[in-house]
Design a protein around this motif. Structure first.
Motif, PDB file in Angstrom:
ATOM      1  N   CYS A 213       0.796  -1.226   0.000  1.00 35.12           N
ATOM      2  CA  CYS A 213       0.000   0.000   0.000  1.00 35.12           C
ATOM      3  C   CYS A 213       0.829   1.277   0.000  1.00 35.12           C
ATOM      4  O   CYS A 213       0.376   2.315  -0.471  1.00 35.12           O
ATOM      5  N   GLY A 214       2.046   1.237   0.553  1.00 33.59           N
ATOM      6  CA  GLY A 214       2.786   2.482   0.750  1.00 33.59           C
ATOM      7  C   GLY A 214       2.236   3.241   1.940  1.00 33.59           C
ATOM      8  O   GLY A 214       1.543   2.676   2.808  1.00 33.59           O
ATOM      9  N   ALA A 215       2.546   4.533   2.024  1.00 36.31           N
ATOM     10  CA  ALA A 215       2.149   5.350   3.170  1.00 36.31           C
ATOM     11  C   ALA A 215       0.638   5.274   3.398  1.00 36.31           C
ATOM     12  O   ALA A 215      -0.151   5.366   2.456  1.00 36.31           O
ATOM     13  N   LEU A 216       0.261   5.107   4.652  1.00 40.67           N
ATOM     14  CA  LEU A 216      -1.143   4.871   4.989  1.00 40.67           C
ATOM     15  C   LEU A 216      -1.450   5.493   6.342  1.00 40.67           C
ATOM     16  O   LEU A 216      -0.653   5.375   7.283  1.00 40.67           O
ATOM     17  N   ASP A 217      -2.570   6.165   6.441  1.00 39.16           N
ATOM     18  CA  ASP A 217      -3.043   6.653   7.727  1.00 39.16           C
ATOM     19  C   ASP A 217      -3.262   5.446   8.641  1.00 39.16           C
ATOM     20  O   ASP A 217      -4.004   4.513   8.293  1.00 39.16           O
ATOM     21  N   ALA A 218      -2.622   5.454   9.820  1.00 40.72           N
ATOM     22  CA  ALA A 218      -2.764   4.325  10.743  1.00 40.72           C
ATOM     23  C   ALA A 218      -4.219   4.095  11.136  1.00 40.72           C
ATOM     24  O   ALA A 218      -4.608   2.983  11.515  1.00 40.72           O
ATOM     25  N   GLY A 219      -5.039   5.139  11.014  1.00 40.30           N
ATOM     26  CA  GLY A 219      -6.458   4.976  11.313  1.00 40.30           C
ATOM     27  C   GLY A 219      -7.143   3.971  10.410  1.00 40.30           C
ATOM     28  O   GLY A 219      -8.149   3.360  10.796  1.00 40.30           O
ATOM     29  N   ALA A 220      -6.598   3.776   9.190  1.00 38.08           N
ATOM     30  CA  ALA A 220      -7.181   2.783   8.285  1.00 38.08           C
ATOM     31  C   ALA A 220      -7.018   1.379   8.861  1.00 38.08           C
ATOM     32  O   ALA A 220      -7.903   0.520   8.696  1.00 38.08           O
ATOM     33  N   VAL A 221      -5.897   1.142   9.526  1.00 38.81           N
ATOM     34  CA  VAL A 221      -5.670  -0.164  10.147  1.00 38.81           C
ATOM     35  C   VAL A 221      -6.634  -0.342  11.324  1.00 38.81           C
ATOM     36  O   VAL A 221      -7.205  -1.427  11.517  1.00 38.81           O
ATOM     37  N   LEU A 222      -6.835   0.711  12.108  1.00 41.17           N
ATOM     38  CA  LEU A 222      -7.795   0.638  13.215  1.00 41.17           C
ATOM     39  C   LEU A 222      -9.205   0.360  12.689  1.00 41.17           C
ATOM     40  O   LEU A 222      -9.974  -0.390  13.308  1.00 41.17           O
ATOM     41  N   TRP A 223      -9.535   0.957  11.542  1.00 41.30           N
ATOM     42  CA  TRP A 223     -10.843   0.714  10.917  1.00 41.30           C
ATOM     43  C   TRP A 223     -10.985  -0.755  10.524  1.00 41.30           C
ATOM     44  O   TRP A 223     -12.039  -1.368  10.730  1.00 41.30           O
ATOM     45  N   MET A 224      -9.924  -1.334   9.952  1.00 41.88           N
ATOM     46  CA  MET A 224      -9.964  -2.760   9.593  1.00 41.88           C
ATOM     47  C   MET A 224     -10.159  -3.631  10.821  1.00 41.88           C
ATOM     48  O   MET A 224     -10.928  -4.599  10.808  1.00 41.88           O
ATOM     49  N   MET A 225      -9.453  -3.269  11.903  1.00 39.81           N
ATOM     50  CA  MET A 225      -9.596  -4.040  13.142  1.00 39.81           C
ATOM     51  C   MET A 225     -11.014  -3.944  13.680  1.00 39.81           C
ATOM     52  O   MET A 225     -11.589  -4.935  14.148  1.00 39.81           O
ATOM     53  N   ALA A 226     -11.592  -2.750  13.596  1.00 39.05           N
ATOM     54  CA  ALA A 226     -12.955  -2.561  14.105  1.00 39.05           C
ATOM     55  C   ALA A 226     -13.975  -3.358  13.312  1.00 39.05           C
ATOM     56  O   ALA A 226     -15.038  -3.712  13.832  1.00 39.05           O
TER      57      ALA A 226
ATOM     58  N   GLY B 271     -13.442  -6.286  12.396  1.00 43.40           N
ATOM     59  CA  GLY B 271     -13.253  -7.677  12.770  1.00 43.40           C
ATOM     60  C   GLY B 271     -12.191  -8.411  11.971  1.00 43.40           C
ATOM     61  O   GLY B 271     -12.071  -9.643  12.087  1.00 43.40           O
ATOM     62  N   MET B 272     -11.432  -7.695  11.172  1.00 42.78           N
ATOM     63  CA  MET B 272     -10.369  -8.346  10.413  1.00 42.78           C
ATOM     64  C   MET B 272      -9.261  -8.806  11.351  1.00 42.78           C
ATOM     65  O   MET B 272      -8.876  -8.093  12.282  1.00 42.78           O
ATOM     66  N   SER B 273      -8.742 -10.004  11.106  1.00 38.65           N
ATOM     67  CA  SER B 273      -7.661 -10.537  11.931  1.00 38.65           C
ATOM     68  C   SER B 273      -6.338  -9.898  11.541  1.00 38.65           C
ATOM     69  O   SER B 273      -6.226  -9.259  10.484  1.00 38.65           O
ATOM     70  N   ARG B 274      -5.316 -10.083  12.390  1.00 39.30           N
ATOM     71  CA  ARG B 274      -3.997  -9.566  12.063  1.00 39.30           C
ATOM     72  C   ARG B 274      -3.517 -10.129  10.737  1.00 39.30           C
ATOM     73  O   ARG B 274      -2.957  -9.406   9.903  1.00 39.30           O
TER      74      ARG B 274
END
Length: 415
Positions: free
Chosen positions: A260-273, A275-278
């Protein structure tokens, strides 16, 4: 002044085998390292033979050539015969024995993507080094396991053979603290959570090569774009890394083939919310994003350039937009710009990508590309009157590994 940390040794008659293990392939090259007072660093790595095994565990194919182009082998094997990297390396080593018949290797040099906080230079491999590098696997999950698998395969097959790890992070290790920090609690930085940078072996080679092909900018403010399935930029002053676009992991910075390259860390928090696994998040960021994710077609720039799809065009435009944008940012860090170099598979061969990037830089930096020179993949591609020279220089990461391995071998004998 050499870009290597130490003078290179005289090991005429010694041969170095270089291994670059990827996720589905293993490349091997045979080099002879010889003294050359005219070469930057005092030595040259001369390619003798090279080959690779592709599509390990799928449709394994071995291709190897002598340096003069003579074919050693081109053969496809059953999956059961080459099911993993261990089997693949044993097979490739046998193939390259044709080129090593009279001069067995004095050492093997490995490309290792992540060297962590403690390795600013190549190092002899022992049990402690393997354990330390294994602990870095979460920071380079696509690369580190295969780098280590090749090392372990050699140890099992030839336990007395000297092995050297050469790190993609080492070239950036001496950059300043501002280039390394994240705005996290400072204790994170103290515990090794900072920007490392990658593609260092490629950048180091280009820094050396500039003394020959463009001595007028070799010690100046140069931005190198290593563009391939992995992509990054490096801002160099006097042949040394000042800043780079990759960070803690090889995910950061420019969009890449599948990353993906540079990414707002909030996008990862959104994925976690959601229910996506690590593992699912890791797969998305490393394997399903970048050019592949944006285009919905492929991670291969050649396929995208040949496509009429609007999404393919969007993916290419975003890729070149971000490259140009980050070149501007790095130029601010350098306080100006004396040259731009494209390298890597895309950087060396994809003329439309280079032209699109340079078109975005024309207004600010006065860069102008010679269309014919660029289309022909010439070494120098800027037009007459361009305020900044532009080059497309083939890289040689394996050659750099051979030089480092020869030096470490010499130093180990002295000790």
């Amino acid at each position: 002044m050499s870009t290597l940390a130490h003078p290179l040794p005289a090991i005429e008659g010694h041969v170095v085998l270089v291994v670059n293990a990827g996720s589905s392939s293993i490349k091997c090259s045979v080099y002879r390292v010889v003294d050359d007072p005219q070469a930057e660093g005092g030595a040259r790595a001369i390619l003798g033979a090279g080959g690779q095994i592709e599509a390990i565990g799928v449709t394994p194919r071995v291709v190897a050539h002598m340096a003069d182009g003579r074919l050693i082998v081109d053969e496809t094997f059953p999956v059961a015969q080459v099911s993993d990297h261990d089997a693949a390396f044993r097979l490739l080593r046998l193939v390259l024995a044709v080129g090593l018949r009279d001069t067995p290797p004095a050492a093997i040099g490995h490309r290792v993507v992540h060297g962590g906080a403690h390795h600013a230079d190549a190092v002899l491999i022992d049990d402690a080094v393997i354990e330390e590098l294994d602990a870095l696997t979460p920071l380079a999950p696509l690369h580190q396991p295969h780098n280590l698998e090749a090392i372990r395969a050699v140890r099992a097959a030839a336990p007395d053979l000297v092995q050297v790890a050469c790190f993609d992070t080492a070239f950036h290790a001496r950059a300043g603290v501002l280039a390394k920090l994240f705005a996290l609690p400072y204790s994170y930085y103290e515990n090794g959570i900072h920007r490392y940078g990658f593609h260092g072996l490629s950048y180091e080679y280009i820094a050396r090569r500039l003394h020959t092909v463009a001595p007028e900018i070799a010690r100046g403010r140069v931005i190198v774009a290593h563009l391939g399935n992995g992509a990054s930029l490096c801002a160099m002053q006097d042949g040394k890394s000042v800043e780079t676009t990759m960070g803690l992991t090889a995910l950061d910075g420019l969009p890449m083939g599948t990353r993906c390259g540079a990414l707002d860390a909030g996008a990862v928090l959104w994925m976690m919310a959601r229910g996506m696994s690590r593992d699912d998040i890791e797969k998305t960021l490393y394997q399903e994003s970048g050019l592949k994710g944006l285009s919905g077609i492929s991670s291969d720039m050649r396929e995208l350039l040949a496509s009429d799809s609007e999404r393919a065009k969007l993916a290419i435009e975003f890729f070149t937009y971000r490259i140009a944008q980050d070149i501007g940012k790095l130029a601010v860090t350098l306080g100006g710009l004396d040259g731009v170099v494209f390298t890597g598979g895309i950087g060396e061969h994809a003329a439309p990508v280079r032209e699109a990037v340079c078109a975005r830089l024309k207004g600010l930096f006065g860069i102008d590309v010679d269309h014919d020179a660029n289309a022909a993949n010439k070494l120098r591609i800027d037009a007459h009157g361009s305020r900044v020279p532009v080059f497309a220089i083939p890289t040689d990461e394996e050659g750099m590994i051979a030089l480092h391995t020869a030096r470490i071998l010499r130093d180990s004998h002295k000790g």
